[in-house]
Design an enzyme around this catalytic site. Structure first.
Site, PDB file in Angstrom:
ATOM      1  N   ARG A 259       0.844  -1.201   0.000  1.00  0.00           N
ATOM      2  CA  ARG A 259       0.000   0.000   0.000  1.00  0.00           C
ATOM      3  C   ARG A 259       0.880   1.251   0.000  1.00  0.00           C
ATOM      4  O   ARG A 259       0.561   2.241  -0.661  1.00  0.00           O
ATOM      5  CB  ARG A 259      -0.941   0.001   1.209  1.00  0.00           C
ATOM      6  CG  ARG A 259      -2.052  -1.030   1.110  1.00  0.00           C
ATOM      7  CD  ARG A 259      -3.077  -0.866   2.220  1.00  0.00           C
ATOM      8  NE  ARG A 259      -3.834   0.375   2.068  1.00  0.00           N
ATOM      9  CZ  ARG A 259      -4.545   0.924   3.048  1.00  0.00           C
ATOM     10  NH1 ARG A 259      -4.562   0.376   4.257  1.00  0.00           N
ATOM     11  NH2 ARG A 259      -5.226   2.030   2.832  1.00  0.00           N
TER      12      ARG A 259
ATOM     13  N   CYS B 188      -1.082   5.891   9.029  1.00  0.00           N
ATOM     14  CA  CYS B 188      -1.408   4.605   8.414  1.00  0.00           C
ATOM     15  C   CYS B 188      -2.554   4.857   7.460  1.00  0.00           C
ATOM     16  O   CYS B 188      -2.562   5.869   6.759  1.00  0.00           O
ATOM     17  CB  CYS B 188      -1.740   3.567   9.481  1.00  0.00           C
ATOM     18  SG  CYS B 188      -3.117   4.036  10.553  1.00  0.00           S
TER      19      CYS B 188
END
Length: 283
Positions: free
Chosen positions: A180, A238
């Site tokens: 990611r 995050c």
């Protein structure tokens, strides 16, 4: 942060039977894509633990500006915490069933709100099971309401501009999975990639294979190799400010303070004026 970050299962078991006061134990069962945390809790949990819903009790409603898990309104949080039965000075132990990657949100949020005695159960529910300690099912009795007065703002947070500044002048860690970070996979947030200047530091690397935290020396080596130490401004983000809290717990365990960007990638990527970078540095 100087307070201990972790409580082991033997210590919690002892405190539940002889501690004065007995700790408040919170079960924060949550995983991205799994909306059945309460059902898992009802099937099995540590005796006396209360279920806490991350989406509704540890976050405000999602917004483009605040991301998928904005910090809750302080008054709402205080009402929630009192509903759990928390009083001033009572210790809190939080856990989940995924290496504390979700429970760390409660750990961070309560410390941010001025609750000093909050720890993560090292190894989470898995360690409790491995130790052969008892669990229970069903819903416990409603607790007697607490009267704690929260004092929010006790831990540092970053807004998008401050996160960009830390990435430029300090160390900004991206706690998401490496794919990611690189932008190879993004099924949750508006755009793929990462904040310019951020370094990849997946949350999973904080843990041993059994879900316990790596020891202090190993974590210190990990983070100093990324340039993060107690003399450097460190920030963490995050996807939505959940697993980043786990990273901050690991940093704190290693003696390194860090600030949380609560909106994280979910808020950053929703703003078309914020740049997104693909790949690993150098780009």
């Amino acid at each position: 942060m100087t307070a201990p970050v972790l409580t082991d299962v033997a210590e919690l078991h002892s405190l539940l039977h002889s501690g004065e006061p007995s700790p408040l134990v919170l079960d924060v069962r949550w995983r991205l894509g799994d909306p059945h945390g309460r059902e898992h809790y009802l099937k099995e949990h540590i005796p006396g633990a209360l279920y806490v819903d991350l989406d509704t009790e540890l976050a405000a409603a999602p917004t483009p500006e605040g991301g998928r898990h904005p910090l809750p309104d302080p008054a709402d949080l205080q009402a929630r915490v009192r509903g759990w039965g928390l009083t001033a000075g009572r210790p809190v132990v939080v856990y989940d069933d995924s290496g504390n990657t979700a429970a760390a949100r409660a750990w961070w949020l309560l410390r941010w709100a001025g609750v000093e005695h909050v720890t993560l159960l090292d190894g989470a529910l898995g360690a409790w099971r491995v130790a052969g300690l008892p669990t229970e099912a069903g819903e416990p009795e409603a607790p007697t309401p607490g009267d704690i007065v929260l004092t929010p703002g006790r831990l540092p947070v970053l807004d998008p501009d401050a996160a960009a500044e830390v990435a430029r002048d300090g160390v900004l860690l991206d706690a998401r999975a490496a794919e990611r970070y690189r932008g190879e996979s993004e099924s949750v947030d508006p755009r793929a990639g990462h904040i310019p200047g951020a370094l990849s530091a997946p949350t999973g690397d904080n843990l041993n294979p059994d879900g316990t935290f790596r020891d202090v020396e190993e974590l210190a080596v990990r983070f100093t190799a990324l340039g993060a130490d107690d003399a450097t401004e460190v920030g963490v983000y995050c996807g939505s400010g959940v697993t980043a809290a786990h990273q901050i717990a690991a940093l704190a365990h290693a003696g390194i303070p860090a600030a949380l960007y609560p909106g994280s990638w979910s808020a950053w990527s929703a703003d078309p004026h914020r740049p997104a970078v693909l790949g690993e540095p150098p780009y």
